[in-house]
Design a protein around this motif. Structure first.
Motif, PDB file in Angstrom:
ATOM      1  N   LYS A 291       0.858  -1.203   0.074  1.00 33.47           N
ATOM      2  CA  LYS A 291      -0.048  -0.113  -0.083  1.00 33.47           C
ATOM      3  C   LYS A 291       0.746   1.137   0.245  1.00 33.47           C
ATOM      4  CE  LYS A 291      -3.813  -2.325   2.302  1.00 33.47           C
ATOM      5  NZ  LYS A 291      -4.709  -2.337   3.598  1.00 33.47           N
ATOM      6  N   PHE A 292       1.978   1.264   0.709  1.00 36.83           N
ATOM      7  CA  PHE A 292       2.868   2.441   0.592  1.00 36.83           C
ATOM      8  C   PHE A 292       3.540   2.550  -0.808  1.00 36.83           C
ATOM      9  CE2 PHE A 292       7.370   3.755   0.854  1.00 36.83           C
ATOM     10  CZ  PHE A 292       7.148   5.154   1.471  1.00 36.83           C
ATOM     11  N   LEU A 293       3.917   1.592  -1.398  1.00 36.76           N
ATOM     12  CA  LEU A 293       4.573   1.567  -2.800  1.00 36.76           C
ATOM     13  C   LEU A 293       3.429   2.051  -3.575  1.00 36.76           C
ATOM     14  CD1 LEU A 293       6.314  -1.799  -2.742  1.00 36.76           C
ATOM     15  CD2 LEU A 293       7.431   0.493  -2.545  1.00 36.76           C
ATOM     16  N   ASP A 294       2.248   1.673  -3.456  1.00 35.06           N
ATOM     17  CA  ASP A 294       1.123   2.256  -4.529  1.00 35.06           C
ATOM     18  C   ASP A 294       0.783   3.650  -4.142  1.00 35.06           C
ATOM     19  OD1 ASP A 294       0.718  -0.489  -5.755  1.00 35.06           O
ATOM     20  OD2 ASP A 294      -1.034  -1.102  -4.323  1.00 35.06           O
ATOM     21  N   ALA A 295       0.776   4.017  -2.928  1.00 34.22           N
ATOM     22  CA  ALA A 295       0.758   5.341  -2.616  1.00 34.22           C
ATOM     23  C   ALA A 295       1.558   6.386  -3.309  1.00 34.22           C
ATOM     24  CB  ALA A 295       0.482   5.621  -1.247  1.00 34.22           C
ATOM     25  N   ASN A 296       2.811   5.715  -3.441  1.00 34.36           N
ATOM     26  CA  ASN A 296       3.972   6.631  -3.874  1.00 34.36           C
ATOM     27  C   ASN A 296       4.450   6.380  -5.156  1.00 34.36           C
ATOM     28  OD1 ASN A 296       5.537   8.315  -1.659  1.00 34.36           O
ATOM     29  ND2 ASN A 296       4.748   6.399  -0.723  1.00 34.36           N
ATOM     30  N   ALA A 297       3.735   5.441  -5.990  1.00 33.63           N
ATOM     31  CA  ALA A 297       4.028   4.888  -7.255  1.00 33.63           C
ATOM     32  C   ALA A 297       5.577   4.515  -7.260  1.00 33.63           C
ATOM     33  CB  ALA A 297       3.934   5.964  -8.197  1.00 33.63           C
ATOM     34  N   SER A 298       6.040   4.104  -6.382  1.00 29.24           N
ATOM     35  CA  SER A 298       7.402   3.662  -6.111  1.00 29.24           C
ATOM     36  C   SER A 298       7.799   2.150  -6.649  1.00 29.24           C
ATOM     37  CB  SER A 298       8.044   4.281  -5.001  1.00 29.24           C
ATOM     38  OG  SER A 298       7.474   4.008  -4.021  1.00 29.24           O
ATOM     39  N   MET A 299       8.732   1.970  -6.274  1.00 27.14           N
ATOM     40  CA  MET A 299       9.614   0.354  -6.393  1.00 27.14           C
ATOM     41  C   MET A 299      10.096   0.082  -4.851  1.00 27.14           C
ATOM     42  SD  MET A 299      10.755   1.077 -10.233  1.00 27.14           S
ATOM     43  CE  MET A 299      11.162   2.709  -9.822  1.00 27.14           C
TER      44      MET A 299
END
Length: 388
Positions: A291-299
């Motif tokens: 969920k954190f990665l999705d929120a930041n569009a990160s890897m």
């Protein structure tokens, strides 16, 4: 914001024995100033998110990451200082250039430029249809230094990943043919910047690009996909990602950074260390971390997430993320110059000087020898300060 609200609820539900207090860094403060104030007041958090941990290490404010927590990372060697790990990156992001596919089609650009000559021709083609090619925010030093670093980092860090460490040791200099060529290339782009670029800010350029008024946002990152996905940026056209072209197409790389690093207060031990360990493990747990990665569009930077693919509800955002990932797989990556950590950290003042010399170049200072020497002098000065 919604992620951290969810995190707090879920953490307190799982660990009712702990009292969790999350504190935001005010937008009026720089992270460095915020933590300096905390340290002076004896209120440095038990666990903190920082960008540059080096000064905290030398001041004895943070402690080495325990091995059981370091084992959570996919690359526990990243960011080590003298063989010790003091920080855990929350995620990895990527930088480059976003471009308006509709404008490229109108300009007759049917192949993404890969070499420098192709890039300049593409800018000419865009200019010929009456559109301003490059959106540049020269007022914001970090922004204007980005495109220069996209040129410089692959040719410097690619063959020599420990360049900053060797620069501090006096084995190499910034004043060299690779740097000179990157500065020359950067200067070649100036005629294609939008009107008023010298006084423009990042937010202004972002507005120009996402409203379709400039063809290319010269310094864009994967985080912009998150802004599109949440509706913070309203986009009515198809967006593409373009790694910075080089003189040779095969020299292109995607600039990546690992930032937002977790550090632990040096005074944390015993029961409090158990709480901090539970916090970190919970953050990197599968249901939360995704969920954190999705929120930041990160890897991801943690083990077990090798097959993770961001979930983007907005179709434009989904394309933005996918094109960056494809470029990373096809071209490989290189550390963004300003994102070096650990033994390769830039000394105090070096980043600011890199921004200043590029701003000076943009403002008309064409003396490349002078600009390169200014950077070398600041690096040596900063390195001496760190040594003392």
């Amino acid at each position: 914001k919604s992620f951290w609200e969810m995190f707090e609820r879920e953490f307190e539900a799982k660990y009712p024995q702990y009292e969790l207090e999350l504190e935001n860094i005010p937008s009026s403060d720089s992270p460095e100033q915020f933590y300096k104030t905390k340290i002076a007041a004896g209120e440095f958090p038990d666990i903190a998110k920082v960008w540059q941990p080096a000064l905290l290490i030398s001041a004895g404010v943070i402690q080495e990451i325990p091995q059981d927590l370091a084992a959570l990372l996919s690359d526990p060697e990243f960011g080590k200082v003298n063989g010790k790990l003091y920080a855990m990156p929350q995620h990895m992001g990527a930088l480059g250039m976003w471009y308006n596919k509709d404008i490229f089609k109108r300009a007759g650009i049917d192949k993404l430029p890969e070499t420098w000559d192709e890039f300049i021709k593409a800018l000419e083609s865009i200019k010929a249809i009456g559109v301003e090619p490059l959106g540049m925010a020269a007022k914001d030093g970090w922004y204007v230094a980005g495109p220069f670093n996209f040129l410089w980092s692959p040719m410097t860090y690619g063959p020599d990943p420990d360049w900053p460490k060797r620069r501090t040791a006096g084995e190499v200099k910034f004043n060299n043919p690779v740097t000179k060529r990157a500065l020359e290339q950067f200067a070649e782009t100036i005629p294609y910047w939008q009107k008023g670029a010298l006084s423009a800010t990042y937010d202004q350029v972002k507005g120009l690009f996402f409203s379709g008024e400039v063809a290319i946002m010269a310094n864009g990152g994967i985080y912009n996909a998150a802004e599109v996905n949440t509706g913070e940026l309203d986009v009515g056209f198809e967006i593409g990602y373009m790694p910075m072209p080089q003189d040779r197409a095969e020299d292109r790389r995607v600039n990546v950074y690992k930032d937002n690093l977790w550090v632990i207060n040096s005074e944390v031990d015993g029961k409090k260390m158990e709480a901090v360990s539970d916090f970190i493990r919970f953050f990197y747990s599968s249901g939360i971390y995704v969920k954190f990665l999705d929120a930041n569009a990160s890897m991801p930077t943690a083990k077990g997430f090798e097959s993770y693919a961001p979930t983007m509800d907005h179709p434009v955002a989904a394309v933005m993320v996918e094109e960056i990932r494809v470029a990373m797989e096809a071209l490989g990556t290189v550390t963004h110059a300003h994102a070096a950590q650990g033994d390769n950290i830039w000394p105090q003042g070096a980043r600011e000087m890199s921004e200043k010399i590029v701003q000076e170049l943009a403002a008309g200072n064409q003396n490349l020898e002078e600009l390169m020497n200014m950077f070398d002098e600041q690096w040596d000065k900063g390195a001496q300060q760190m040594a003392n």
